[in-house]
Design an enzyme around this catalytic site. Structure first.
Site, PDB file in Angstrom:
ATOM      1  N   ASP A   1     -12.357   7.377   3.336  1.00  0.00           N
ATOM      2  CA  ASP A   1     -11.121   6.774   4.185  1.00  0.00           C
ATOM      3  C   ASP A   1     -10.934   5.455   4.177  1.00  0.00           C
ATOM      4  OD1 ASP A   1      -8.951   7.744   5.643  1.00  0.00           O
ATOM      5  OD2 ASP A   1      -9.968   7.532   7.721  1.00  0.00           O
TER       6      ASP A   1
ATOM      7  N   ASP B   1       1.282   6.513   5.652  1.00  0.00           N
ATOM      8  CA  ASP B   1       0.353   5.291   5.156  1.00  0.00           C
ATOM      9  C   ASP B   1       0.992   4.641   3.816  1.00  0.00           C
ATOM     10  OD1 ASP B   1      -2.102   4.291   5.594  1.00  0.00           O
ATOM     11  OD2 ASP B   1      -3.088   5.509   4.574  1.00  0.00           O
TER      12      ASP B   1
ATOM     13  N   LYS C   1       0.816  -1.170   0.148  1.00  0.00           N
ATOM     14  CA  LYS C   1      -0.039   0.020  -0.257  1.00  0.00           C
ATOM     15  C   LYS C   1       0.906   1.273   0.006  1.00  0.00           C
ATOM     16  CE  LYS C   1      -3.193   2.579   2.883  1.00  0.00           C
ATOM     17  NZ  LYS C   1      -4.118   2.763   3.935  1.00  0.00           N
TER      18      LYS C   1
ATOM     19  N   LYS D   1     -10.164  12.674   8.252  1.00  0.00           N
ATOM     20  CA  LYS D   1      -9.622  12.292   9.281  1.00  0.00           C
ATOM     21  C   LYS D   1      -9.611  13.624  10.185  1.00  0.00           C
ATOM     22  CE  LYS D   1      -6.496   8.810   7.518  1.00  0.00           C
ATOM     23  NZ  LYS D   1      -7.102   7.477   8.313  1.00  0.00           N
TER      24      LYS D   1
ATOM     25  N   ASP E   1      -2.782  10.515   3.425  1.00  0.00           N
ATOM     26  CA  ASP E   1      -3.997  10.015   3.193  1.00  0.00           C
ATOM     27  C   ASP E   1      -4.704  11.182   4.507  1.00  0.00           C
ATOM     28  OD1 ASP E   1      -6.494   8.852   3.599  1.00  0.00           O
ATOM     29  OD2 ASP E   1      -5.776   7.317   4.897  1.00  0.00           O
TER      30      ASP E   1
ATOM     31  N   ARG F   1      -7.752  -0.141   0.457  1.00  0.00           N
ATOM     32  CA  ARG F   1      -7.954  -1.357  -0.007  1.00  0.00           C
ATOM     33  C   ARG F   1      -8.598  -1.171  -1.546  1.00  0.00           C
ATOM     34  NH1 ARG F   1     -12.765  -1.832   4.315  1.00  0.00           N
ATOM     35  NH2 ARG F   1     -10.889  -0.798   5.582  1.00  0.00           N
TER      36      ARG F   1
END
Length: 236
Positions: A122, A62, A37, A49, A42, A126
């Site tokens: 968020d 991240d 990843k 966030k 992010d 994935r």
């Protein structure tokens, strides 16, 4: 790669899809892919966030899975193991906020053809991994795939900051990775993949949603990724 590009869309910086390959001098008996990843920042997107504990100021980390993946590539370049071909794949981008970017409720089409209702911007890692997993299998022809990701805060809640969660439907892979982690001095713990939790990912407008509820959040993330792994491919 609609999922990956959908996440990257709001950033002023273009995405960078990285594919490195190690090929042994002799014949390769096995093809392995390590997929990391690579969210270089992010923000959470429109599901921003926010608040104490969101860790938004730390979200350069991240891309930890990508860093580990590229580190593995560097090590294999030195050690040059025989009999195995290894592909290192990173779908790198930022997850930002912009009027032209991804909105909650949007539907994306993955490289595999599956459609995903984005109920949480968020839960972006994935989405990038879904397309990277497809690439690892379809383009690199890997039959064993390991993805490495800072994927959910839920996993930190479950295991803390010193132990990584291991998700795999393969007992053989779980044993092999546990042995490797012990040899390397890393700590991992195999987590359950409760099939019934996949109910949380059902969508009325797409093949699936990208996120379930808070309960079992790391498990539903793993179940989401499993949907992008072909029958007969080992995955963890």
């Amino acid at each position: 790669m609609g999922c990956y590009l959908g996440v990257a869309e709001a950033s002023l910086l273009p995405p960078a899809f990285i594919h490195l390959a190690y090929k042994p001098a002799g014949e390769a008996q096995k093809k392995v892919a390590i997929v990391g990843k690579g969210l270089t920042f992010d923000s959470g997107g429109y599901n921003l966030k926010a608040g104490i504990g969101s860790m938004i100021e730390l979200m350069k980390f991240d891309m930890g899975g990508a860093a580990a993946t590229l580190g593995a590539a560097r090590i294999l370049a030195d050690t040059q193991p025989e009999g195995v071909e290894v592909h290192f794949i990173v779908a790198a981008c930022e997850n930002m906020i912009h009027g032209k970017g991804l909105h909650p409720g949007d539907v994306l089409k993955a490289a595999s053809g599956k459609t995903i209702e984005v109920n949480n911007t968020d839960a972006e890692g994935r989405l990038t991994l879904a397309d990277a997993l497809w690439y690892a299998q379809e383009k690199a022809q890997a039959t064993t795939v390991i993805d490495i990701a800072t994927l959910t805060g839920a996993c930190i809640i479950a295991l803390g900051g010193e132990v990584a969660g291991l998700f795999t439907p393969s007992d053989a892979m779980a044993t092999s990775l546990s042995q490797a982690s012990n040899a390397a001095g890393e700590k991992i713990w195999r987590m359950p993949m409760e099939a019934s939790y996949a109910e949380q990912l059902k969508s009325s407008v797409a093949d699936m949603k990208n996120a379930g509820g808070r309960a079992g959040g790391s498990i539903t993330a793993a179940l989401f990724l499993k949907e992008f792994v072909k029958e007969g491919v080992e995955w963890a």
